[in-house]
Design an enzyme around this catalytic site. Structure first.
Site, PDB file in Angstrom:
ATOM      1  N   GLU A 182       0.967  -0.929   0.001  1.00  0.00           N
ATOM      2  CA  GLU A 182       0.112   0.024   0.239  1.00  0.00           C
ATOM      3  C   GLU A 182       0.967   1.387  -0.103  1.00  0.00           C
ATOM      4  O   GLU A 182       1.830   1.465   0.862  1.00  0.00           O
ATOM      5  CB  GLU A 182      -0.956  -0.124   1.197  1.00  0.00           C
ATOM      6  CG  GLU A 182      -1.845   1.255   1.160  1.00  0.00           C
ATOM      7  CD  GLU A 182      -3.032   0.751   2.031  1.00  0.00           C
ATOM      8  OE1 GLU A 182      -3.365  -0.278   2.635  1.00  0.00           O
ATOM      9  OE2 GLU A 182      -4.038   1.902   2.126  1.00  0.00           O
ATOM     10  N   GLU A 306     -10.547   4.893   8.831  1.00  0.00           N
ATOM     11  CA  GLU A 306     -10.572   4.340   7.351  1.00  0.00           C
ATOM     12  C   GLU A 306     -11.170   2.848   7.234  1.00  0.00           C
ATOM     13  O   GLU A 306     -10.638   2.085   6.490  1.00  0.00           O
ATOM     14  CB  GLU A 306      -9.503   4.567   6.601  1.00  0.00           C
ATOM     15  CG  GLU A 306      -8.782   6.126   6.714  1.00  0.00           C
ATOM     16  CD  GLU A 306      -7.420   6.255   5.979  1.00  0.00           C
ATOM     17  OE1 GLU A 306      -6.724   5.249   5.716  1.00  0.00           O
ATOM     18  OE2 GLU A 306      -7.117   7.398   5.531  1.00  0.00           O
ATOM     19  N   ASP A 380      -2.378  14.373   6.610  1.00  0.00           N
ATOM     20  CA  ASP A 380      -1.927  13.206   6.138  1.00  0.00           C
ATOM     21  C   ASP A 380      -0.631  13.246   5.218  1.00  0.00           C
ATOM     22  O   ASP A 380      -0.883  13.130   3.829  1.00  0.00           O
ATOM     23  CB  ASP A 380      -3.038  12.438   5.349  1.00  0.00           C
ATOM     24  CG  ASP A 380      -2.816  11.044   4.942  1.00  0.00           C
ATOM     25  OD1 ASP A 380      -1.786  10.389   5.611  1.00  0.00           O
ATOM     26  OD2 ASP A 380      -3.589  10.193   4.397  1.00  0.00           O
ATOM     27  N   GLU A 408       3.901   9.091  -1.034  1.00  0.00           N
ATOM     28  CA  GLU A 408       2.452   8.882  -1.624  1.00  0.00           C
ATOM     29  C   GLU A 408       2.039  10.434  -1.992  1.00  0.00           C
ATOM     30  O   GLU A 408       1.156  10.193  -3.146  1.00  0.00           O
ATOM     31  CB  GLU A 408       1.617   8.565  -0.347  1.00  0.00           C
ATOM     32  CG  GLU A 408      -0.076   8.697  -0.656  1.00  0.00           C
ATOM     33  CD  GLU A 408      -1.086   8.213   0.553  1.00  0.00           C
ATOM     34  OE1 GLU A 408      -0.488   7.990   1.571  1.00  0.00           O
ATOM     35  OE2 GLU A 408      -1.940   8.072   0.516  1.00  0.00           O
ATOM     36  N   HIS A 536      -4.230  18.360  -0.035  1.00  0.00           N
ATOM     37  CA  HIS A 536      -5.205  17.457  -0.409  1.00  0.00           C
ATOM     38  C   HIS A 536      -5.931  17.685  -1.717  1.00  0.00           C
ATOM     39  O   HIS A 536      -7.060  17.606  -1.943  1.00  0.00           O
ATOM     40  CB  HIS A 536      -6.087  17.396   0.673  1.00  0.00           C
ATOM     41  CG  HIS A 536      -6.837  15.804   0.823  1.00  0.00           C
ATOM     42  ND1 HIS A 536      -7.567  15.333  -0.224  1.00  0.00           N
ATOM     43  CD2 HIS A 536      -6.641  14.888   1.552  1.00  0.00           C
ATOM     44  CE1 HIS A 536      -8.069  14.079   0.157  1.00  0.00           C
ATOM     45  NE2 HIS A 536      -7.375  13.845   1.128  1.00  0.00           N
ATOM     46  N   TRP A 558     -12.596  12.989   1.501  1.00  0.00           N
ATOM     47  CA  TRP A 558     -11.749  12.277   0.869  1.00  0.00           C
ATOM     48  C   TRP A 558     -11.621  13.192  -0.475  1.00  0.00           C
ATOM     49  O   TRP A 558     -11.148  12.926  -1.332  1.00  0.00           O
ATOM     50  CB  TRP A 558     -12.047  10.946   0.707  1.00  0.00           C
ATOM     51  CG  TRP A 558     -11.261  10.239   1.658  1.00  0.00           C
ATOM     52  CD1 TRP A 558     -10.762  10.389   2.982  1.00  0.00           C
ATOM     53  CD2 TRP A 558     -11.356   8.589   1.895  1.00  0.00           C
ATOM     54  NE1 TRP A 558     -10.400   9.191   3.737  1.00  0.00           N
ATOM     55  CE2 TRP A 558     -11.011   8.236   3.126  1.00  0.00           C
ATOM     56  CE3 TRP A 558     -11.774   7.715   1.044  1.00  0.00           C
ATOM     57  CZ2 TRP A 558     -10.739   7.080   3.683  1.00  0.00           C
ATOM     58  CZ3 TRP A 558     -11.935   6.350   1.528  1.00  0.00           C
ATOM     59  CH2 TRP A 558     -11.334   5.882   2.693  1.00  0.00           C
TER      60      TRP A 558
HETATM   61  O1  GCW Z   1      -2.538   8.494   3.933  1.00  0.00           O
HETATM   62  C1  GCW Z   1      -3.510   7.510   3.899  1.00  0.00           C
HETATM   63  C2  GCW Z   1      -3.350   6.283   2.996  1.00  0.00           C
HETATM   64  C3  GCW Z   1      -3.715   5.149   3.452  1.00  0.00           C
HETATM   65  C4  GCW Z   1      -3.088   4.776   4.699  1.00  0.00           C
HETATM   66  C5  GCW Z   1      -3.537   5.725   5.700  1.00  0.00           C
HETATM   67  C6  GCW Z   1      -2.735   5.401   7.110  1.00  0.00           C
HETATM   68  C7  GCW Z   1      -2.449   2.621   5.186  1.00  0.00           C
HETATM   69  O2  GCW Z   1      -3.758   7.056   1.829  1.00  0.00           O
HETATM   70  O3  GCW Z   1      -3.119   4.157   2.439  1.00  0.00           O
HETATM   71  O4  GCW Z   1      -3.510   3.558   5.084  1.00  0.00           O
HETATM   72  O5  GCW Z   1      -3.108   6.994   5.197  1.00  0.00           O
HETATM   73  O6  GCW Z   1      -2.004   6.187   7.378  1.00  0.00           O
HETATM   74  O7  GCW Z   1      -3.593   4.607   7.694  1.00  0.00           O
END
Ligand code: GCW
Length: 715
Positions: A182, A306, A380, A408, A536, A558
């Site tokens: 992931e 999530e 994030d 990411e 974002h 999201w």
């Molecule tokens: O940034 C987000 C990601 C998810 C990730 C989540 C997290 C593992 O898009 O893919 O999941 O954070 O940190 O839990």
């Protein structure tokens, strides 16, 4: 004649160094051939005879590392000779209690400053002493010594006593059992579960070497979006094999615990953390894990986030959940790393406020073997976020940092961006928790609040790509993470230079130019992706490329429109007391700095404020003009990186040079893509024309909105 021969030999070495293929697999442990005879002779005197007294698995690893290094430095010409006694040897790798008595007394009380994992490299009466309390300290000292050689330090005055400032220094792998990763952009997972436990791939050993060389002492090998199967005997046996392979390198294994594992694996009717049967299940499971892995580090948990199960499902708190697991691992010395990344689309509050709202009231309510793992920013891993407000709010609960080494949101595998710059910005941010100077770094190294447990985690960027990380320069982020984990105050310029020298060459021009690229790369990326506090605004789901138009769908939090809120009136998220008041989660000092839209540093403007397009900024430009110019500047920055890099041709091996060159082409093209699509999108609302100096977009907005790519990696 002799001189001629030597000269030819070194000429050949240089040719080997610069022209032969190098796929980057050796990371920063290249141990490249010395550039000339004088340098070679200088280090050779030391490396020919080495004292290693013990025979533990770790000491064998140390010996092996000297052999690997010598082979790299000298080719097959010189093999170090090892002995247990000191004799006339010029390198001694000895635990403090194995040092000869007279040496010990001459070294004096400073020896006592060496802690558990620390080491002392000391040039002493013409010799180099690498000493430590433990085997692992000796291994760390050995790597530090080999680094000194790789970076061509003079050894006569060596005097380096180092202790790590943070106890738990971990990588977190978001690796699934089917080997997809992931948010991984470097191929498949390096863990080949199918071949385990009987086959230990050489890559596991090289992974352990690389990590030990930068002081990483733990790794959580499975995704936080956890599969309960990792807790079954089938997989525990495999994890145990990895743990055995890593033990000599001082690396402990941690596993991710799926909160409802008792229901999935053993059909319990509930996973309520206050239910005695559930507690008993975890106790038994933990005992079982320790029967496979006696030094198992503990659990890492993503709960109530999530779609993951968690204590909320039973009306319990995050502390209830964490403490249940903490009680299970406590008798074995294990810990629980409980993630603070808890948020819910049904909670109407600004998403970035939710973790603080959830955890702040629980300060002091966690067991002493729980550490709460907090992402660097409250959203994030965006290209730029203010530091997470929890760092200023939990004096009674140990907090650990979670950085994302995998990119990411920062160009994934094809953009060159030096993450250390961003991490340093966070570590040096002042929480004011105990007055001025209460930096995030001091919170996580425990010095501010006296946390008994300290930690830091980096979401790994490794995969099966030959060079481990996709982009050859992304190795630098892994390296820098380890260095900052060891000491959050480390100088990131030095980190970049050391990495360049060890990975590529000691050539002064190469190091200077490349480190300039590295140190500017983060600001450049922020400019072409998310200038002035935008956040974002990436594409949905795979998160690759721009997507300021992303709206609707199941979860508002999201989408991009939730965050930028662009309309004809203006743009930005009002987080002052007139808006979501997320600002109130920070110390009042920050209100003075961030609370006023006329005074806030522009890099955070749209994170905290909603402003009109024609607002005049202190740069003299309107918001719209400033935004457009910054996007342009970002693109020009990417082009500058490319030009600088292309000027270095011939300084390093062609394979990595070309690899990086082609990725820079992608980076420039994607920087233009970000600029053009974001400006066209926002222009619908600003209704202003692009200022002079900003290039005309290549396509129209429609093109960008409809631009789709299939099978983007990482999901
Ligand atoms: O940034 C987000 C990601 C998810 C990730 C989540 C997290 C593992 O898009 O893919 O999941 O954070 O940190 O839990």
């Amino acid at each position: 004649m002799k001189i001629k021969k030597a000269a030819i030999f070194f000429l050949l070495l240089i040719l080997v160094n610069n022209t032969f293929a190098n796929d980057g697999y050796k990371l920063w442990l290249q141990y490249l051939p010395f550039e000339n005879k004088a340098v070679s002779d200088y280090y050779r005197d030391y490396l020919e005879h080495i004292t290693i007294a013990g025979e533990s698995a770790t000491q064998k690893v140390i010996q092996k590392e000297f052999e690997i290094a010598s082979e790299g430095f000298f080719g097959h010409h010189i093999h170090p000779v090892f002995s247990k006694t000191t004799g006339a040897n010029l390198i001694w790798v000895l635990k403090t209690h194995d040092l000869p008595a007279d040496t010990k007394s001459k070294l004096g009380p400073k020896l006592d400053e060496i802690k558990e994992e620390g080491y002392w490299l000391k040039s002493f009466q013409g010799k180099i002493i690498i000493t430590a309390k433990t085997d692992i300290g000796l291994l760390y000292g050995t790597f530090a010594f080999l680094k000194a050689i790789q970076t061509r330090e003079k050894l006569e005055n060596l005097d380096l006593l180092e202790n790590p400032k943070i106890q738990k220094r971990l990588l977190n792998h978001w690796d699934n059992l089917n080997r997809t990763v992931e948010r991984g952009y470097a191929g498949f997972s390096i863990w080949n579960w199918h071949r385990l436990p009987m086959h230990i791939d050489q890559q596991y050993i090289d992974y352990a070497r690389a990590n030990a060389s930068i002081g990483i002492n733990g790794t959580s090998i499975t995704n936080v979006n956890a599969n309960a199967l990792v807790l079954t005997p089938e997989y525990l046996e495999k994890s145990a094999a990895i743990a055995d392979a890593f033990r000599p390198y001082g690396i402990k294994i941690y596993l991710t615990a799926r909160f409802n594992a008792p229901m999935i694996l053993d059909s319990l009717p509930t996973a309520d953390p206050l239910d005695p049967a559930v507690q008993a299940w975890w106790k038994n499971k933990t005992e079982e894990i320790y029967s496979y892995i006696p030094d198992f580090g503990g659990f890492l948990v993503k709960a109530d986030s999530e779609g993951q199960p968690g204590p909320h499902n039973y009306g319990r708190t995050q502390a209830d959940g964490a403490n249940m697991l903490a009680d299970a691992v406590k008798p074995f010395g294990g810990i629980v790393m409980w993630r603070a990344f808890v948020y819910n689309e049904k909670t109407p509050t600004d998403r970035i406020k939710q973790a603080y709202d959830e955890f702040k009231p629980l300060d002091g309510k966690f067991r002493d073997n729980v550490i709460v793992q907090v992402k660097n920013g409250p959203l994030d891993f965006q290209p730029r976020e203010p530091f997470h407000p929890l760092f200023g709010a939990m004096p009674k609960t140990p907090l650990m940092m979670e950085f994302q080494i995998t990119k990411e949101y920062l160009g994934q595998e094809t953009h060159w961006v030096n993450l250390a710059t961003m991490w340093q910005e966070v570590l040096q941010s002042d929480t004011y928790a105990k007055g001025k100077g209460s930096t995030v770094g001091k919170v996580i190294d425990g010095s501010l609040h006296g946390y008994p447990l300290t930690g830091i985690a980096g979401v790994a960027n490794t995969g099966t790509d030959r060079n481990w990380t996709g982009h050859p320069t992304a190795q630098a982020d892994w390296y820098a993470f380890g260095k900052l984990a060891w000491n959050p105050d480390s100088n990131i310029d030095d980190i970049a230079e050391d990495w360049l020298k060890m990975t590529f060459t000691n050539d002064a021009e190469f190091v200077k130019t490349s480190s300039e690229i590295m140190l500017q790369s983060h600001e450049i990326l922020v400019n072409y992706m998310t200038p002035m506090g935008l956040h974002h605004i990436m594409a949905r789901s795979h998160h690759w490329g721009p997507g300021p138009w992303v709206t609707g769908g199941g979860r508002e939090d999201w989408t991009a429109t939730y965050y930028h809120k662009a309309s004809v009136d203006g743009i930005g998220f009002d987080r002052t007391d007139k808006g979501s008041n997320a600002l109130a989660q920070y110390h009042p000092e920050w209100k003075k700095i961030w609370g006023n839209a006329d005074k806030i540093p522009l890099e955070h403007l749209l994170w905290f404020h909603r402003v009109s397009w024609d607002k005049k900024l202190n740069t003299g430009n309107t918001l719209w003009t400033e935004m457009a110019l910054r996007y342009q500047k970002g693109v020009e920055g990417a082009r500058w990186m490319q030009t600088q890099w292309l000027g270095l041709e011939g300084k390093i091996d062609e394979e990595r040079f070309e690899h990086i060159s082609s990725f820079l082409k992608i980076q420039v093209a994607e920087a233009e893509w970000w600029r053009d699509s974001c400006l066209l999108y926002f222009q619908q609302f600003s209704k202003m024309s692009l200022p002079a100096g900003v290039e005309k977009p290549k396509y129209d907005l429609n093109y960008y909105v409809n631009f789709k790519r299939n099978f983007v990696p990482g999901i």
